[in-house]
Scaffold this active site. Structure first.
Site, short mmCIF file in Angstrom:
data_model
loop_
_atom_site.label_atom_id
_atom_site.label_comp_id
_atom_site.label_asym_id
_atom_site.label_seq_id
_atom_site.Cartn_x
_atom_site.Cartn_y
_atom_site.Cartn_z
N HIS A 271 0.82 -0.97 0.12
CA HIS A 271 -0.06 -0.07 -0.02
C HIS A 271 0.82 1.21 0.00
O HIS A 271 1.94 1.26 0.42
CB HIS A 271 -0.78 -0.03 1.34
CG HIS A 271 -2.04 0.95 1.17
ND1 HIS A 271 -1.87 2.33 1.57
CD2 HIS A 271 -3.27 0.72 0.58
CE1 HIS A 271 -2.96 2.96 1.12
NE2 HIS A 271 -3.84 2.07 0.50
N ASP A 328 -7.99 -5.44 -0.02
CA ASP A 328 -8.54 -6.27 -1.14
C ASP A 328 -7.97 -7.70 -1.03
O ASP A 328 -8.47 -8.65 -1.80
CB ASP A 328 -7.82 -5.74 -2.40
CG ASP A 328 -8.53 -4.40 -3.08
OD1 ASP A 328 -9.43 -4.28 -2.63
OD2 ASP A 328 -7.74 -3.84 -3.56
N1 CMC Z 1 4.25 -7.78 -4.89
C1 CMC Z 1 5.63 -7.63 -4.98
N2 CMC Z 1 6.25 -6.74 -4.74
C2 CMC Z 1 5.50 -5.46 -4.71
C3 CMC Z 1 4.47 -5.46 -4.43
C4 CMC Z 1 3.52 -6.52 -4.44
N3 CMC Z 1 2.09 -6.44 -4.15
N4 CMC Z 1 4.03 -4.09 -3.84
C5 CMC Z 1 5.13 -3.30 -3.96
N5 CMC Z 1 6.15 -4.46 -4.30
C6 CMC Z 1 7.54 -3.80 -4.33
C7 CMC Z 1 7.88 -3.00 -5.76
O1 CMC Z 1 8.29 -3.90 -6.70
C8 CMC Z 1 8.98 -1.86 -5.15
O2 CMC Z 1 10.15 -2.94 -5.12
P1 CMC Z 1 11.53 -2.02 -5.37
O3 CMC Z 1 11.61 -0.99 -4.50
O4 CMC Z 1 12.65 -3.18 -5.01
O5 CMC Z 1 11.17 -1.46 -6.79
C9 CMC Z 1 8.34 -1.83 -3.38
O6 CMC Z 1 7.86 -2.70 -3.32
C10 CMC Z 1 7.53 -0.47 -3.53
O7 CMC Z 1 6.52 -0.61 -4.35
P2 CMC Z 1 5.99 0.44 -5.32
O8 CMC Z 1 5.26 -0.02 -6.27
O9 CMC Z 1 7.15 1.53 -5.52
O10 CMC Z 1 4.78 1.31 -4.25
P3 CMC Z 1 3.61 2.18 -4.64
O11 CMC Z 1 3.25 2.84 -3.40
O12 CMC Z 1 3.96 2.92 -5.65
O13 CMC Z 1 2.64 1.13 -4.83
C11 CMC Z 1 0.65 -0.51 -4.93
C12 CMC Z 1 1.63 0.79 -4.15
C13 CMC Z 1 -0.54 -0.75 -3.90
C14 CMC Z 1 0.27 0.18 -6.10
C15 CMC Z 1 1.48 -1.77 -4.72
O14 CMC Z 1 2.00 -2.26 -3.56
C16 CMC Z 1 0.76 -2.89 -5.80
O15 CMC Z 1 1.14 -2.76 -6.90
N6 CMC Z 1 0.23 -3.81 -4.75
C17 CMC Z 1 -0.63 -4.90 -5.56
C18 CMC Z 1 -1.89 -4.18 -6.05
C19 CMC Z 1 -2.80 -4.22 -4.92
O16 CMC Z 1 -3.14 -4.90 -4.14
N7 CMC Z 1 -3.53 -3.00 -5.00
C20 CMC Z 1 -4.36 -2.56 -4.05
C21 CMC Z 1 -4.06 -1.44 -3.28
S1 CMC Z 1 -5.15 -1.15 -1.44
C22 CMC Z 1 -6.65 -0.77 -2.15
C23 CMC Z 1 -6.74 0.22 -3.27
O17 CMC Z 1 -6.27 1.31 -3.37
O18 CMC Z 1 -7.83 -0.02 -3.81
#
Ligand code: CMC
Length: 392
Positions: A271, A328
């Site tokens: 998140h 989720d």
């Molecule tokens: N699985 C594997 N690696 C992950 C995941 C994941 N679900 N989420 C983040 N990471 C890694 C990402 O690759 C990055 O690694 P590195 O620093 O080595 O490049 C690090 O963690 C930080 O991630 P980010 O993508 O820069 O973080 P963000 O704040 O931009 O993204 C997020 C947040 C929710 C989009 C992301 O965690 C994600 O894609 N999660 C899976 C989708 C998901 O469950 N979304 C629902 C979010 S909560 C409800 C809602 O908003 O609707």
């Protein structure tokens, strides 16, 4: 003009002041208008939370009854709206249908397009939108089955009415099951607002151009559809099903999620703001156990989800990046125990988020916020002279 701060993805940029939802990502705290989410999920109803978010206070009995009855006055949807369903392919995604149908409501409610709406008209549109959303969502489901739609029965409260319209069948008597209604209330409450997330920011920015409420909410629905946002609830179940079909080897899938050359992410994990735990996920995980037990449902993917969580929470990759289950991760398991198909999950998220979007739109209007218009740092070509096509 002048100096531009660059913050791609708005990781650390506040776009507004808001008195609606408080979120502390380090400590895992979420409050609506000061009330802890845990108390609201346990004690309140969705319609009461909607009132709280939109009007700022918990309603008195009289206020709640009047809010519910104003909504009930508008639960019917214009019969011509049904014609849209003839145009959608039978397998079209419910979110595409929902954003179109909610956008179309503006055309059926031209008073919403007038500039400088009075507070009375704003309230009217709010009641209409909340009322018609549940009817439309139930119709999308019914149409996907090829079944006749159900009309609202206003003797029911909002959530019961929604479940009645969705699951009542012409050949059987519909029986209200309090376990189901309470589960649905809880899920909708937990989704009702979440400060300046992607879809809410979309609603505010679209509304800031003075676009009407229906257009703003329709844009929010489109933003919610993405699998990184609300679409994750559908993606989680699809992922769990895939892991199950693949033999249930959770370690293998955890390794895939860690592999930077593999696009697979553990859906329902991570998140932008929560870096300790997501308080909604905690409540939903517990509710999931209770509800499945109460309904006598045994779902193998729940065990897979729990195993994934257990493995991930011990793995340095997830620990270092502070990745935890989000709202989720377990919600879809409850939705399907209640009888919803996977492609309806994000629509249910939208139904829950509606009061939050409305409250944020109303706050933005009341605060007379200027049009949202981010700046950029230009990285393209500098001076070039046009050449005729023969010369390129
Ligand atoms: N699985 C594997 N690696 C992950 C995941 C994941 N679900 N989420 C983040 N990471 C890694 C990402 O690759 C990055 O690694 P590195 O620093 O080595 O490049 C690090 O963690 C930080 O991630 P980010 O993508 O820069 O973080 P963000 O704040 O931009 O993204 C997020 C947040 C929710 C989009 C992301 O965690 C994600 O894609 N999660 C899976 C989708 C998901 O469950 N979304 C629902 C979010 S909560 C409800 C809602 O908003 O609707």
């Amino acid at each position: 003009t002048g100096y531009i701060t660059l913050d791609i993805g708005y990781k650390n940029t506040g776009a507004t002041k808001s008195a609606i939802t408080f979120l502390d990502g380090e400590q895992g705290i979420l409050k609506y208008r000061g009330y802890p989410i845990e108390q609201l999920a346990e004690k309140s109803s969705f319609i009461e939370v909607a009132y709280l978010l939109i009007y700022g206070q918990l309603p008195t009995t009289e206020q709640l009854n009047s809010f519910q009855s104003e909504i009930n006055r508008h639960t019917l949807v214009h019969e011509d709206m049904k014609k849209f369903f003839d145009g959608f392919p039978s397998k079209s995604h419910p979110m595409g249908q929902l954003s179109s149908l909610i956008g179309a409501l503006a055309a059926f409610n031209p008073e919403s397009l007038e500039p400088g709406l009075s507070p009375e008209i704003v309230d009217l549109e709010i009641h209409k939108l909340i009322a018609k959303m549940s009817t439309i969502v139930s119709w999308i489901y019914k149409k996907s089955l090829g079944h006749p739609v159900n009309y609202p029965k206003n003797k029911f409260d909002y959530v019961t009415n929604f479940m009645y319209m969705t699951f009542s069948h012409p050949t059987e008597e519909y029986e209200v099951n309090p376990v189901v209604i309470s589960a649905m209330n809880k899920l909708l409450i937990l989704h009702a607002d979440h400060e300046q997330n992607c879809s809410t920011s979309t609603v505010r920015i679209v509304g800031s151009s003075d676009a009407n409420l229906y257009a703003s909410i329709s844009a929010g629905i489109s933003a919610l559809w993405g699998p990184l946002h609300g679409g994750a609830n559908q993606a989680v179940i699809e992922m769990l099903e895939k892991i199950k079909a693949d033999g249930g080897d959770t370690d293998k899938w955890i390794n895939k999620a860690k592999d930077k050359n593999d696009p697979f992410r553990l859906m329902g994990f991570g998140h932008r703001v929560y870096k300790n735990f997501d308080p909604r996920a905690k409540i939903i995980k517990k509710a999931c156990d209770d509800i499945l037990e109460n309904l006598g449902v045994n779902d193998e993917v729940l065990d897979i989800a729990k195993r994934l969580e257990e493995v991930a929470l011990k793995d340095p990759y997830f620990v270092e990046r502070k990745l935890y289950p989000n709202v989720d991760f377990y919600s879809g398991i409850i939705y399907r125990a209640l009888g919803f198909p996977t492609d309806m999950f994000t629509v249910l998220f939208a139904l829950g988020r509606l009061p939050g979007w409305i409250a944020q739109w109303k706050e933005m209007k009341e605060n007379k916020e200027p049009i949202g218009r981010p700046r950029q740092i230009y990285t393209g070509a500098t001076d070039r002279n046009y050449t005729d096509i023969q010369g390129r």
